[in-house]
Design a protein around this motif. Structure first.
Motif, short mmCIF file in Angstrom:
data_model
loop_
_atom_site.label_atom_id
_atom_site.label_comp_id
_atom_site.label_asym_id
_atom_site.label_seq_id
_atom_site.Cartn_x
_atom_site.Cartn_y
_atom_site.Cartn_z
N LEU A 1 0.82 -1.21 0.00
CA LEU A 1 0.00 0.00 0.00
C LEU A 1 0.85 1.26 0.00
N ALA A 2 0.30 2.29 -0.62
CA ALA A 2 0.96 3.59 -0.67
C ALA A 2 0.57 4.37 0.59
N PRO A 3 1.48 5.19 1.11
CA PRO A 3 1.15 5.95 2.32
C PRO A 3 0.09 7.01 2.05
N ILE A 4 -0.70 7.32 3.06
CA ILE A 4 -1.73 8.35 2.93
C ILE A 4 -1.07 9.70 3.17
N PRO A 5 -1.19 10.61 2.19
CA PRO A 5 -0.57 11.93 2.35
C PRO A 5 -1.38 12.81 3.29
N THR A 6 -0.69 13.75 3.91
CA THR A 6 -1.35 14.70 4.79
C THR A 6 -0.90 16.11 4.40
N GLY A 7 -1.63 17.07 4.85
CA GLY A 7 -1.25 18.47 4.63
C GLY A 7 -1.59 18.95 3.23
N ALA B 1 -0.10 18.35 0.38
CA ALA B 1 0.10 17.37 -0.69
C ALA B 1 -1.13 16.50 -0.91
N ALA B 2 -2.08 16.52 -0.02
CA ALA B 2 -3.24 15.63 -0.09
C ALA B 2 -4.32 16.21 -1.00
N LEU B 3 -4.73 15.40 -1.97
CA LEU B 3 -5.86 15.71 -2.84
C LEU B 3 -6.92 14.65 -2.59
N ASP B 4 -8.17 15.04 -2.61
CA ASP B 4 -9.24 14.06 -2.43
C ASP B 4 -9.50 13.35 -3.75
N TYR B 5 -9.42 12.03 -3.72
CA TYR B 5 -9.74 11.22 -4.89
C TYR B 5 -11.08 10.56 -4.61
N HIS B 6 -12.08 10.84 -5.42
CA HIS B 6 -13.43 10.30 -5.24
C HIS B 6 -13.62 9.11 -6.16
N PHE B 7 -14.24 8.08 -5.63
CA PHE B 7 -14.51 6.88 -6.42
C PHE B 7 -15.81 6.26 -5.93
N GLN B 8 -16.37 5.42 -6.79
CA GLN B 8 -17.64 4.77 -6.45
C GLN B 8 -17.36 3.30 -6.16
N GLN B 9 -17.92 2.83 -5.06
CA GLN B 9 -17.78 1.43 -4.69
C GLN B 9 -19.04 0.97 -4.01
N GLY B 10 -19.67 -0.05 -4.55
CA GLY B 10 -20.86 -0.61 -3.95
C GLY B 10 -22.02 0.37 -3.90
N GLY B 11 -22.14 1.25 -4.88
CA GLY B 11 -23.23 2.20 -4.91
C GLY B 11 -23.01 3.41 -4.02
N GLN B 12 -21.84 3.55 -3.44
CA GLN B 12 -21.55 4.69 -2.58
C GLN B 12 -20.36 5.44 -3.16
N ILE B 13 -20.38 6.76 -2.97
CA ILE B 13 -19.25 7.59 -3.35
C ILE B 13 -18.33 7.67 -2.13
N ARG B 14 -17.10 7.29 -2.32
CA ARG B 14 -16.11 7.32 -1.24
C ARG B 14 -14.99 8.25 -1.66
N HIS B 15 -14.19 8.66 -0.72
CA HIS B 15 -13.04 9.50 -1.06
C HIS B 15 -11.83 9.04 -0.27
N LEU B 16 -10.66 9.31 -0.86
CA LEU B 16 -9.41 8.90 -0.27
C LEU B 16 -8.38 9.98 -0.57
N PRO B 17 -7.62 10.42 0.40
CA PRO B 17 -6.58 11.42 0.12
C PRO B 17 -5.40 10.77 -0.61
N VAL B 18 -4.99 11.38 -1.74
CA VAL B 18 -3.88 10.87 -2.55
C VAL B 18 -2.98 12.04 -2.95
N THR B 19 -1.80 11.72 -3.43
CA THR B 19 -0.91 12.76 -3.97
C THR B 19 -1.22 12.92 -5.45
N ALA B 20 -0.64 13.94 -6.06
CA ALA B 20 -0.85 14.19 -7.49
C ALA B 20 -0.31 13.02 -8.32
N ASP B 21 0.84 12.46 -7.90
CA ASP B 21 1.42 11.33 -8.61
C ASP B 21 0.50 10.10 -8.55
N LEU B 22 -0.04 9.80 -7.37
CA LEU B 22 -0.98 8.67 -7.23
C LEU B 22 -2.24 8.89 -8.04
#
Length: 189
Positions: free
Chosen positions: A89-95, A97-118
Motif C-alpha cells: 500500500l501507498a502511504p496516505i498523504p497529509t497536509g 500534498a493531499a488531494l481528495d480522490y473520489h470513487f464509487q464502490q458498492g453504490g456509494q461515493i467514497r473518497h481517499l486522500p492521494v498525492t498528485a502522482d498517485l
C-alpha cells in the motif's frame, strides 16, 4: 376385568372367586409375555436400518468436514490478501500534498486522500484501490495494479476499484449528444 365389573359379576353370582383369580393371572401372564415379545423384537435391530443410519451419519460428517475445510481455506486466502494489501500500500498523504480522490464502490461515493502522482497513476490504470478487509467499511488504500490483479485471482469478491477498467466499460450511448466531449479524470471542481 376391571374391579367394578368383577365385583358386579361376583354379586350377581355369575362367577366365583376362583374364576376371578384365574382370569386375573391369565391377564397378567399375557401382558408379561407381550412385553417380552416386544423387547425381543426391539433388541435385534434390522441390520439394513443400522447400516443406512451409519451411512447417513458418515455423509453428514463428510459434508461438515468439507464445509470446515472450505472456511479454513477462505480464511487463509483472506489473510494472504490482507498481507498483500498491507505490504504494497501507498502511504496516505497529509497536509498540502493531499488531494481528495473520489470513487464509487458498492453504490456509494467514497473518497481517499492521494498525492498528485498517485492520482495520475490511478487515472492511467497503473494503480488501483483495494479494501483493507472483505468489509469495505474498513477503508481503502492505493496499491499497484499488479497487486490488484493478484488479489482478483485469489478472491474475485474482494473489494477492488480499478479506475481504468471502469472507464473502458462505460462507453457512451450512440444517441448521446455529449459523446464527442471527453471529461478528464483529474478535473478539479
Amino acid at each position: 376385568m376391571s374391579d367394578d365389573l368383577r365385583s358386579q359379576l361376583l354379586k350377581t353370582g355369575l362367577v366365583d372367586e376362583k374364576q376371578v383369580r384365574q382370569a386375573k393371572s391369565q391377564k397378567h401372564k399375557a401382558q408379561k409375555g407381550n412385553a417380552k415379545k416386544k423387547k425381543d423384537r426391539n433388541t435385534g435391530p434390522d441390520p439394513g436400518v443400522a447400516e443406512a443410519r451409519k451411512a447417513e451419519q458418515a455423509e453428514r460428517s463428510r459434508h461438515k468436514n468439507r464445509e470446515q475445510q472450505e472456511r479454513a481455506e477462505r480464511r487463509a486466502r483472506h489473510a494472504q490478501i490482507r498481507e498483500l494489501v498491507s505490504t504494497h500500500l501507498a502511504p496516505i498523504p497529509t497536509g498540502d500534498a493531499a488531494l481528495d480522490y473520489h470513487f464509487q464502490q458498492g453504490g456509494q461515493i467514497r473518497h481517499l486522500p492521494v498525492t498528485a502522482d498517485l492520482q495520475k497513476r490511478l487515472a492511467d490504470g497503473r494503480a488501483a484501490l483495494a479494501g483493507l478487509d472483505v468489509r469495505p467499511e474498513k477503508g481503502f488504500r492505493v496499491i499497484p495494479r499488479e497487486t490488484a490483479d493478484r488479489i482478483r485471482e485469489r478472491d474475485p469478491e474482494w473489494p477492488l476499484v480499478i479506475p481504468a477498467e471502469d472507464e473502458t466499460g462505460s462507453e457512451p450511448a450512440p444517441d448521446d449528444p455529449y459523446k464527442d466531449y471527453v471529461v478528464p479524470d483529474d478535473l478539479m471542481w
